[in-house]
Design a protein around this motif. Structure first.
Motif, PDB file in Angstrom:
ATOM      1  N   ILE A 174       0.830  -1.195   0.000  1.00  0.00           N
ATOM      2  CA  ILE A 174       0.000   0.000   0.000  1.00  0.00           C
ATOM      3  C   ILE A 174       0.869   1.253   0.000  1.00  0.00           C
ATOM      4  O   ILE A 174       0.589   2.239  -0.693  1.00  0.00           O
ATOM      5  N   ALA A 175       1.954   1.226   0.773  1.00  0.00           N
ATOM      6  CA  ALA A 175       2.854   2.376   0.828  1.00  0.00           C
ATOM      7  C   ALA A 175       3.415   2.701  -0.544  1.00  0.00           C
ATOM      8  O   ALA A 175       3.498   3.870  -0.940  1.00  0.00           O
ATOM      9  N   GLY A 176       3.815   1.670  -1.283  1.00  0.00           N
ATOM     10  CA  GLY A 176       4.359   1.904  -2.615  1.00  0.00           C
ATOM     11  C   GLY A 176       3.357   2.600  -3.520  1.00  0.00           C
ATOM     12  O   GLY A 176       3.699   3.544  -4.242  1.00  0.00           O
ATOM     13  N   SER A 177       2.107   2.165  -3.469  1.00  0.00           N
ATOM     14  CA  SER A 177       1.077   2.771  -4.310  1.00  0.00           C
ATOM     15  C   SER A 177       0.779   4.201  -3.869  1.00  0.00           C
ATOM     16  O   SER A 177       0.681   5.123  -4.697  1.00  0.00           O
ATOM     17  N   LEU A 178       0.617   4.398  -2.563  1.00  0.00           N
ATOM     18  CA  LEU A 178       0.331   5.739  -2.046  1.00  0.00           C
ATOM     19  C   LEU A 178       1.429   6.728  -2.425  1.00  0.00           C
ATOM     20  O   LEU A 178       1.171   7.830  -2.922  1.00  0.00           O
ATOM     21  N   LEU A 179       2.658   6.329  -2.197  1.00  0.00           N
ATOM     22  CA  LEU A 179       3.780   7.243  -2.403  1.00  0.00           C
ATOM     23  C   LEU A 179       4.030   7.530  -3.883  1.00  0.00           C
ATOM     24  O   LEU A 179       4.555   8.592  -4.232  1.00  0.00           O
ATOM     25  N   THR A 180       3.632   6.611  -4.754  1.00  0.00           N
ATOM     26  CA  THR A 180       3.754   6.894  -6.184  1.00  0.00           C
ATOM     27  C   THR A 180       2.825   8.036  -6.572  1.00  0.00           C
ATOM     28  O   THR A 180       3.184   8.915  -7.363  1.00  0.00           O
ATOM     29  N   GLY A 181       1.611   8.045  -6.008  1.00  0.00           N
ATOM     30  CA  GLY A 181       0.713   9.165  -6.247  1.00  0.00           C
ATOM     31  C   GLY A 181       1.245  10.454  -5.663  1.00  0.00           C
ATOM     32  O   GLY A 181       1.218  11.515  -6.310  1.00  0.00           O
ATOM     33  N   VAL A 182       1.763  10.398  -4.438  1.00  0.00           N
ATOM     34  CA  VAL A 182       2.291  11.591  -3.783  1.00  0.00           C
ATOM     35  C   VAL A 182       3.535  12.103  -4.508  1.00  0.00           C
ATOM     36  O   VAL A 182       3.771  13.320  -4.573  1.00  0.00           O
TER      37      VAL A 182
END
Length: 433
Positions: A174-182
């Motif tokens: 989840i962190a990888g996906s979230l941080l790609t957006g950020v």
């Protein structure tokens, strides 16, 4: 306070103008509550679920002041597409082999309430983007704490993660996906910002890129790399028209690469093992039909989704029915070693498999509506560069959706709702200052 509008006011602008005239103080408080809610999106799941509370309370208290502005949300193409998506999913439940899972997937609609609750305060959009980014920087600090705690033996700083996976208080995937957006938010400022905002964008892009590497999430590595490459390509293309764009591209690449290399060097052992494992798992899946590994399972589940679409092209196998259909109709004959998950680990393939071409078309219409709205920026939309951030954040989420069902996982769905708010158009073309 000033209101900036271009040309004759639209119905949306008129509704917001009236709200500003009758309740400027209440609107400012509502905006502060919205900023708190948006910052909470980056929290652990147990806290992020309550991100609706601050703006929701403000919405309820002020409803008699903002109801006209709130009705303007119904004119949003993205909002209409979202309602169509929900309606089609409700219909697709009727032929689903697992309706309980289908209802569970529909539960992500609750995050749309964050958009509704924050919408009346949209004249303060320039506050919203930094608030969202700040919340994720706090999350990045928990990754730093995890690294320090692991190195020094300070157990209370360490989160329960597998070796080589440092994602702080988020789950690694989840962190990888979230941080790609950020990362998209910050890259916009790094590429097109000015002054201190460009510096902030460059520094935060470097930190976020390093944080993505630290998660050990290989899909996010690929998606964020593609996002950076696209931004650099846009800057290089812009160099034809504006002197200096190519130099900015070079600076951006250099800084981000330095951040990635530093993190990669510090954690080179575990991260290298992740890369080697991915190579072996991909080869095993493609050459020997071994779908028992992490990467192999994702390949097998993509094949299952394509088979489901081929056999049920119009309406799919039914909302929530992916796992049940795969276990019965696909895995025994085509992939005995596959243990399918509840979703296909690919947002578009999952939509096509479960809701067919109709559902896929609606989902794409939703994404295009948001992206077209995010591309249009007006004076006062946000700090220099960051005003364009929602468009790149959407692009980042779209890229990482090739490896994650971002619209159905709780935290990524909540981030999508926050970015959808920032991408709304028509929106009040003005700013309160």
């Amino acid at each position: 306070m000033r209101w900036l509008a271009l040309g004759a006011p639209t119905a949306t602008e008129t509704a917001f103008r009236r709200q500003i005239e009758v309740d400027p103080f209440g609107l400012r408080i509502h905006a502060m509550a919205a900023c708190l809610g948006l910052a909470m999106v980056a929290s652990p799941t147990s806290i992020a679920e309550f991100a609706i509370v601050p703006p929701g309370l403000a919405w309820c208290i002020r409803v008699h002041r903002h109801w006209r502005a709130s009705l303007a949300l119904l004119a949003q193409p993205g909002f209409v597409a979202l309602l169509a998506w929900l309606a089609w999913r409700l219909i697709a439940l009727t032929w689903s082999p697992d309706r309980a899972q289908g209802w569970d997937e529909l539960g992500v609609a609750r995050f749309g309430l964050l958009t509704v609750a924050c919408w009346p305060a949209m004249p303060y959009r320039r506050w919203f983007i930094p608030s969202l980014a700040f919340g994720f920087l706090v999350g990045n600090l928990t990754q730093v704490g995890h690294a320090v705690g692991s190195a020094t033996g300070v157990d209370w700083l360490v989160w329960p993660r597998f070796p080589g996976r440092n994602s702080g208080w988020w789950d690694p995937v989840i962190a990888g996906s979230l941080l790609t957006g950020v990362l998209g938010l910050h890259l916009a400022a790094a590429a097109w910002g000015a002054g201190r905002w460009r510096i902030a964008g460059v520094v935060c892009s470097m930190l976020t890129a390093g944080a993505i590497v630290a998660t050990g999430t290989r899909g996010a590595w690929l998606a964020s790399g593609a996002l950076i490459a696209l931004v650099v390509g846009l800057l290089a293309f812009g160099a034809v028209r504006r002197a200096g764009s190519l130099r900015h591209a070079g600076v951006l690449v250099a800084v981000v690469v330095v951040g990635v290399l530093v993190v990669g060097f510090v954690a080179r052992g575990p991260l290298g093992a992740r890369v080697d494992a991915a190579r072996a798992e991909i080869a095993g899946a493609l050459e020997h039909a071994d779908y028992s590994t992490d990467t192999g399972a994702r390949i097998g589940m993509a094949f299952a989704a394509l088979r489901a679409l081929r056999e049920h092209p119009i309406g799919g196998v039914g909302a929530g029915g992916y796992q049940a259909w795969t276990e019965v109709e696909f895995a025994p004959e085509h992939a005995p070693s596959l243990e399918p998950h509840a979703h296909a680990h690919n947002a578009l393939l999952h939509e096509l498999a479960t809701t067919g071409l109709v559902g896929g078309a609606i989902a794409c219409a939703f994404g295009l509506a948001l992206f077209s709205g995010a591309l249009r920026t007006f004076e006062g939309d946000g700090p220099p560069g960051y005003a364009h951030g929602p468009a790149l954040a959407l692009l980042g989420l779209a890229l990482v959706s090739a490896f994650d069902v971002v619209h159905l996982n709780a935290q990524t769905a909540q981030l999508l709702a926050a970015v959808a708010l920032l991408s709304a158009n028509p929106r009040p073309r003005g700013v309160c200052s």
